[in-house]
Design an enzyme around this catalytic site. Structure first.
Site, short mmCIF file in Angstrom:
data_model
loop_
_atom_site.label_atom_id
_atom_site.label_comp_id
_atom_site.label_asym_id
_atom_site.label_seq_id
_atom_site.Cartn_x
_atom_site.Cartn_y
_atom_site.Cartn_z
N GLU A 435 28.12 52.25 29.29
CA GLU A 435 28.54 52.71 27.95
C GLU A 435 29.96 53.28 27.98
OE1 GLU A 435 27.10 51.64 25.66
OE2 GLU A 435 25.31 51.12 26.79
C1 FAD Z 1 22.52 49.61 35.78
C2 FAD Z 1 23.48 49.09 34.77
C3 FAD Z 1 23.07 48.86 33.47
C4 FAD Z 1 23.95 48.33 32.53
N1 FAD Z 1 23.51 48.01 31.27
C5 FAD Z 1 24.31 47.27 30.46
C6 FAD Z 1 23.81 46.70 29.23
O1 FAD Z 1 22.65 46.91 28.87
N2 FAD Z 1 24.63 45.92 28.51
C7 FAD Z 1 25.91 45.65 28.88
O2 FAD Z 1 26.59 44.93 28.18
N3 FAD Z 1 26.43 46.20 30.01
C8 FAD Z 1 25.66 46.98 30.81
N4 FAD Z 1 26.15 47.50 31.97
C9 FAD Z 1 27.55 47.28 32.31
C10 FAD Z 1 28.40 48.53 32.21
O3 FAD Z 1 28.53 48.92 30.87
C11 FAD Z 1 29.74 48.25 32.90
O4 FAD Z 1 29.48 48.13 34.28
C12 FAD Z 1 30.76 49.34 32.63
O5 FAD Z 1 31.16 49.31 31.29
C13 FAD Z 1 32.01 49.23 33.51
O6 FAD Z 1 32.51 47.93 33.50
P1 FAD Z 1 32.81 47.18 34.88
O7 FAD Z 1 31.62 47.34 35.75
O8 FAD Z 1 33.25 45.81 34.59
O9 FAD Z 1 33.97 48.01 35.54
P2 FAD Z 1 35.55 47.78 35.28
O10 FAD Z 1 35.80 47.61 33.85
O11 FAD Z 1 36.00 46.73 36.21
O12 FAD Z 1 36.13 49.19 35.74
C14 FAD Z 1 36.32 49.53 37.13
C15 FAD Z 1 37.01 50.88 37.21
O13 FAD Z 1 38.31 50.78 36.60
C16 FAD Z 1 38.46 51.78 35.60
N5 FAD Z 1 39.28 51.26 34.52
C17 FAD Z 1 39.21 50.05 33.93
N6 FAD Z 1 40.15 49.95 32.97
C18 FAD Z 1 40.83 51.10 32.94
C19 FAD Z 1 41.92 51.62 32.18
N7 FAD Z 1 42.48 50.91 31.22
N8 FAD Z 1 42.34 52.87 32.45
C20 FAD Z 1 41.76 53.62 33.39
N9 FAD Z 1 40.73 53.19 34.14
C21 FAD Z 1 40.27 51.95 33.93
C22 FAD Z 1 37.05 52.13 35.16
O14 FAD Z 1 36.98 53.42 34.60
C23 FAD Z 1 36.29 52.01 36.47
O15 FAD Z 1 36.40 53.21 37.19
C24 FAD Z 1 25.30 48.08 32.91
C25 FAD Z 1 25.72 48.35 34.22
C26 FAD Z 1 24.83 48.81 35.15
C27 FAD Z 1 25.30 49.01 36.56
#
Ligand code: FAD
Length: 593
Positions: A435
């Site tokens: 989220e």
């Molecule tokens: C158990 C679990 C349940 C989930 N449930 C759902 C679900 O029901 N539906 C769904 O759609 N998704 C779901 N997710 C996905 C989750 O919402 C994402 O993993 C999360 O939003 C982070 O995205 P990412 O993993 O691609 O990380 P990334 O976007 O790759 O981020 C990696 C790191 O970079 C940082 N970062 C990225 N961009 C910036 C920026 N511009 N400035 C500063 N920092 C930045 C982030 O804060 C993070 O620390 C789930 C994930 C898990 C693990």
């Protein structure tokens, strides 16, 4: 795992004594929601959570979900608990009567949600996500979509999901690739892979309604070219749709909730809302889910506090520094030691302060939805927009801190599985990520909500704090807290100005300061709520009450919060004002190992 005991007295304190729930319900036209009704709902929900959900929490962790050829089996007891949940009418509590709901305001649903979340977060995610899907369809769906999907979601016969994340993007949804091509009958063929989809497949309901983001052909690039679709697992005519769960994740915590890879192979979908406005519509779901996730932080603090308190009264180790407190025993219970008390009080301050913040936010949700007074509606909406990233990121960060204190109070026993304290840390850790990560929430708060409104959204809140401080300036019993709060309230505005000025020279100052700014704001917001609760509790004590222990414990916890937790703001202030230069000075090549 500590057996969960619903904190009914504290919920009543927050709902009735702090937030005057009955008057609030009258004001928004929900006259049926009397105090007796609210208490009866809380009592029934507490029973279900204590007797049915809490015993399944450790079972869910240890068994996890299993995947077999696209089908997912949930842990022992989950399906039966869901049937009871549906049979007892819980899914329909805060849903519109036209679709079979009971029409009660969201804030009543949120009290139930806190109990479910604390008793068994992984289980609670199945009905929790359905709730978000219902809100999205209610607000953006056509009449026909509401007719087909809402009634089944409201009854709990079907559940819902939110499908945003793809393998290459989570935070940055502007790059998502899933496609939607129009069929001859006006529906769409959805193709693509979504990952990490919570409750994406399971055996608890006969159908699953996926709310999916995808791109139409020729849509603009970035976030302005995303549309929103309903993609049911089983189509309204009873045929199985082409959406399948490819696998489930093996993960750190929330094992009882299936985290699914969902493959859409030309699955039939139906557009919700206008083309290319999908992300805007999805924000209905996301804002709901953000507040829901904030609740996970409160739940984690509450459950770890309950476990740690029981243990600290029981476990004997060494003597109190001021002489034996249990001379008849071989040693004193560890609750006599200042460091153990520090941890317990920190957990209690986060759990009860967080509860107050969440329940107040829930009343704003009600006002946005039901108020007939346009000015009040706007005020609540603005305030909610400001508080949502703070609640989501701050409460989940301190929820993990509280869970870690829980492990620490148990000593080595906290680290082993038997007591369940390590499970709370593992379960809550995801709350800082999904989220919108803490970093993304912080950018939303400082960049979009505060600086882009020239500080207006912050002022909406600091004005309320200022009013409280002014009214209580001569209130001797809480004067030290009020003085500290008033100073902080002014400093908060000054700091915002300073960062805003720096950002005009260098935009990276915002990114560098954001998380410290968010945490500073979280401690400040919680200070306001603790001062409010202290004021009410002290006034009740002064007026005379036979519940002295309850009210005195509020005042004492508030004093602890101001003495021992609030000074953390000074550290965050120092870090954010230090600027971004040293953070950005390192040449990327020098990040070597
Ligand atoms: C158990 C679990 C349940 C989930 N449930 C759902 C679900 O029901 N539906 C769904 O759609 N998704 C779901 N997710 C996905 C989750 O919402 C994402 O993993 C999360 O939003 C982070 O995205 P990412 O993993 O691609 O990380 P990334 O976007 O790759 O981020 C990696 C790191 O970079 C940082 N970062 C990225 N961009 C910036 C920026 N511009 N400035 C500063 N920092 C930045 C982030 O804060 C993070 O620390 C789930 C994930 C898990 C693990």
């Amino acid at each position: 795992m500590p057996a969960y005991k619903a904190p009914l007295r504290d919920l009543q304190f927050v709902m009735h004594e702090m937030l005057n729930a009955e008057a609030h319900y009258q004001a928004i036209g929900a006259e049926d929601a009397s105090r007796d009704m609210v208490d009866a709902i809380m009592g029934e929900a507490a029973k279900f959570c204590e007797e049915v959900l809490s015993p399944l929490n450790q079972v869910g962790d240890q068994e996890g979900c299993t995947w077999n050829d696209g089908e997912v089996t949930t842990p022992t007891g989950f399906k039966e608990a869901y049937k009871q949940w549906v049979d007892n009418g819980w899914p329909s509590l805060a849903q519109p009567t036209e679709f079979g709901g009971q029409g009660l305001p969201d804030s009543i649903g949120n009290v139930v949600s806190e109990m479910v979340s604390t008793a068994n977060w992984a289980w609670g995610m199945y009905p929790g996500l359905s709730h978000g899907a219902m809100n999205t369809i209610e607000l953006h769906g056509t009449d026909e979509q509401k007719e087909v999907y809402l009634s089944k979601l409201v009854s709990g016969e079907w559940t819902g999901t939110m499908c945003l994340t793809e393998p290459h993007c989570g935070s940055d949804l502007g790059t998502l690739k899933s496609k939607a091509e129009e069929n001859a009958d006006g529906s769409y063929a959805i193709s693509g892979t979504k990952i990490f989809i919570s409750s994406g497949e399971h055996d608890m309901a006969e159908n699953i309604v996926h709310i999916v983001l995808a791109r139409l052909p020729g849509a603009p690039e970035g976030t302005k070219g995303i549309s929103l679709f309903i993609v049911p697992k089983v189509l309204p005519d009873g045929t199985r749709n082409d959406v399948k769960c490819g696998s489930i994740e093996h993960k750190m915590g929330i094992h009882g909730n299936a985290t699914c890879v969902m493959n859409f192979d030309g699955a039939k979908g139906f557009l919700i809302g206008p083309p290319n406005q999908g992300l805007k519509c999805m924000f209905t779901f996301m804002n709901f889910a953000r507040l829901g996730t904030a609740m996970q932080g409160v739940a984690s603090a509450e459950l770890s506090f309950q476990g740690a308190l029981t243990y600290a009264r029981d476990r004997l180790a060494m003597r109190s520094l001021t002489g034996p407190k249990a001379p008849e025993k071989a040693a004193d219970p560890i609750i006599v030691h200042p460091d153990v008390r520090r941890m317990l009080l920190t957990q209690k301050a986060f759990a009860e302060g967080g509860r107050m913040m969440m329940m107040h936010a829930s009343q704003m949700v009600d006002q946005v939805k039901y108020s007939k007074d346009e000015a009040q509606k706007k005020e609540a909406d603005d305030l909610l927009g400001f508080l949502t990233p703070i609640a989501k990121a701050f409460l989940t960060e301190v929820g993990t801190e509280a869970a870690n204190h829980g492990v620490q109070v148990y000593g080595g026993h906290g680290y082993i599985q038997e007591w369940g304290m390590e499970q709370i840390v593992r379960d809550n850790r995801i709350a800082q990520l999904y989220e919108g990560t803490t970093g993304i929430q912080a950018l939303d708060l400082l960049g979009r909500k505060v600086l882009m409104t020239q500080g207006e959204s912050l002022k909406n809140f600091t004005k309320i704090v200022h009013k409280f401080c002014k009214a209580n300036a001569e209130n001797e019993a809480i004067k030290p807290m009020v003085t500290q709060l008033a100073t902080l309230n002014k400093e908060w505005g000054d700091l915002t100005m300073q960062i805003g000025m720096k950002a005009m020279q260098n935009r990276e100052e915002v990114g560098g300061a954001a998380v410290d700014y968010l945490m500073y704001s979280g401690y400040a917001v919680l200070a306001y709520y603790w001062a409010l609760m202290a004021e009410k509790a002290q006034a009740t004590l002064d007026a005379g009450t036979d519940e002295v222990d309850f009210y005195q414990s509020k005042v004492t916890t508030a004093k602890f919060y101001f003495d021992r937790i609030l000074p953390r703001t000074a550290g965050h202030k120092g870090c954010m004002l230090a600027g971004v230069d040293s953070t950005m000075a390192m040449d990327e090549a020098h990040f070597a190992f």
